[in-house]
Design an enzyme around this catalytic site. Structure first.
Site, PDB file in Angstrom:
ATOM      1  CE  LYS A 165       1.122  -0.303   3.117  1.00  0.00           C
ATOM      2  NZ  LYS A 165       0.649  -0.939   4.312  1.00  0.00           N
TER       3      LYS A 165
HETATM    4  C1  LIG Z   1       0.013  -2.164   4.853  1.00  0.00           C
HETATM    5  C2  LIG Z   1      -1.392  -2.293   5.285  1.00  0.00           C
HETATM    6  C3  LIG Z   1      -1.746  -2.883   6.501  1.00  0.00           C
HETATM    7  C4  LIG Z   1      -0.753  -3.589   7.385  1.00  0.00           C
HETATM    8  O1  LIG Z   1       0.338  -2.830   7.757  1.00  0.00           O
HETATM    9  P1  LIG Z   1       1.680  -3.571   8.247  1.00  0.00           P
HETATM   10  O2  LIG Z   1       2.526  -2.461   8.763  1.00  0.00           O
HETATM   11  O3  LIG Z   1       2.278  -4.233   7.033  1.00  0.00           O
HETATM   12  O4  LIG Z   1       1.308  -4.553   9.294  1.00  0.00           O
HETATM   13  C5  LIG Z   1      -3.079  -2.875   6.864  1.00  0.00           C
HETATM   14  N1  LIG Z   1      -4.026  -2.341   6.071  1.00  0.00           N
HETATM   15  C6  LIG Z   1      -3.715  -1.787   4.884  1.00  0.00           C
HETATM   16  C7  LIG Z   1      -4.817  -1.185   4.060  1.00  0.00           C
HETATM   17  C8  LIG Z   1      -2.397  -1.750   4.445  1.00  0.00           C
HETATM   18  O5  LIG Z   1      -2.105  -1.227   3.245  1.00  0.00           O
END
Ligand SMILES: *Cc1c(COP(=O)(O)O)cnc(C)c1O
Length: 418
Positions: free
Chosen positions: A218
């Site tokens: 991210k």
């Molecule tokens: C990455 C993501 C999550 C989950 O995040 P984590 O930190 O991996 O638990 C949830 N929703 C979306 C849309 C994501 O891209």
């Protein structure tokens, strides 16, 4: 096929690609030279000297958890989100689960979610004992379609979750209006979209709460980490309690007051973020503006330099887009290759493409447990078979971007029906 067999029949299905022998024009998948030898990943985090120093400072003489770095990180998230409160947790999934619990989602409730998202969005509702109800997306934006939300509402609807897919803000006026009329809160899964803006304000502030992920793929990396942003003080207090077992005070507060007693008021979890992770995430978040600017510049090169290819559809730009992902769609009627063949050809050219996402409601777990099936969300299902994510991360060199453009032009050019 042997020459003997070939001599006896005229195969009209013979592919009319560029010369398949190794050479400049041939696709790498057919034995030609790839655009690049080392594979460019679709995403990659960046660690700077400042990031290392921030983590080192914690390891030298700061609390490893429950300390001031978590509080500082929460302040940074609240500022980015334009909200009064932010609660740090240890993943984006924990942020979704804790905020749903804090909003009172429980057994018997329904939570409306889009099918084009990471599974965690819907899973969080299941973890609360609720039923996810998949509502279709808009064909142009691939965001939850407000008119589909309206028809998916029932007396059991407890929450609507929109997803800021690819970084495009989703808590738009129409979807907020549908939620307001139905008196159902809106949660924005903003894991793709820290820094996104809508109508001149930070997009996360427009929903009842917004959730973020600080997974390395991210915008900002914590290692693993997440956060909830909200303007609702009760929601913030309950989410804070739920991240630490449902206990009414935290250990640091007890230590400060010199007391020992605590009460557990409801069943919570250990969703706390460590100060080590918080310090890294805060340091990364301080570069968010520059990161989005760079991501936008790369995305706009793709938009400009791939615009003439009629066999693909490019994403529609949006002024407040945070550009987590650049997702194009192949147009099957214009191609003699399937999406998966285009995908394989791009991988062979050295381009680390990906697919975000296959539809959540079509995973075996959802089909078996909730009896979901094809045909339920036709717009999302069709899109999911056409999506290809191109590499996009701030440290991509201009030459990397040029390689992606060259490879897409080469592969799509070779497969386009003329
Ligand atoms: C990455 C993501 C999550 C989950 O995040 P984590 O930190 O991996 O638990 C949830 N929703 C979306 C849309 C994501 O891209």
């Amino acid at each position: 096929m042997s020459t003997l067999a070939k001599a006896g029949s005229i195969d009209t299905r013979e592919p009319t690609r560029v010369d398949p022998r190794p050479g400049r024009g041939a696709l790498a998948i057919d034995g030609g030279h790839p655009v690049r030898r080392d594979r460019l990943p679709y995403g990659r985090h960046e660690i700077t000297e400042a990031d290392r120093a921030a983590v080192d400072a914690i390891l030298r003489d700061q609390p490893l958890t429950g300390g001031p770095a978590v509080v500082a990180f929460e302040r940074a998230v609240a500022e980015m989100a334009g909200t009064d409160h932010a609660i740090a947790v240890n993943s984006g999934t924990a942020a979704l689960h804790a905020s749903m619990l804090a909003l009172g989602v429980g057994p018997g409730d329904e939570v409306i979610v889009p099918p084009i998202t990471f599974v965690a969005t819907a899973n969080a509702a299941v973890m609360c004992g609720a039923t996810p109800v998949f509502a279709d997306v808009n064909d142009r934006t691939l965001l939850l379609d407000p008119s589909r939300v309206r028809v998916s509402l029932s007396e059991r609807t407890k929450l609507v979750v929109t997803v800021d897919y690819t970084g495009r803000p989703s808590a738009t006026d129409p979807v907020r209006m549908v939620c307001e009329r139905a008196d159902v809160p809106l949660l924005a899964d903003a894991c793709h979209a820290p820094g996104a803006r809508l109508g001149g304000v930070p997009a996360p502030s427009l929903a009842r709460a917004a959730t973020f992920s600080f997974h390395p793929v991210k915008h900002a990396a914590a290692g693993e980490g997440g956060a909830i942003a909200t303007n609702d003080p009760e929601l913030a207090a309950r989410a804070t309690r739920l991240r630490s077992h449902g206990i009414d005070t935290d250990a640091a507060a007890r230590e400060r007051s010199g007391g020992h007693a605590y009460q557990m008021l409801e069943l919570g979890h250990n969703y706390r973020l460590s100060d080590i992770n918080a310090a890294l995430a805060a340091s990364q978040l301080s570069r968010l503006g520059a990161s989005i600017t760079r991501r936008r510049a790369i995305a706009h090169r793709y938009l400009d330099e791939l615009a003439d290819l009629e066999a693909i559809t490019l994403p529609e730009p949006h002024e407040g887009h945070a550009w987590h992902l650049f997702v194009m769609r192949v147009r099957p009627e214009r191609l003699r290759a399937s999406r998966d063949e285009v995908f394989a050809a791009l991988i062979a050219e050295g381009i680390g493409v990906n697919v975000h996402y296959s539809c959540v409601h079509l995973h075996p777990y959802y089909r078996e447990r909730f009896e979901t099936a094809e045909g339920q969300c036709p717009v999302a299902e069709r899109a999911a078979d056409e999506l290809i994510t191109l590499p996009l991360f701030p440290t991509m060199a201009d030459s990397d971007t040029s390689d992606v453009i060259a490879a897409v032009r080469k592969v799509i050019g070779a497969y386009t029906v003329t």
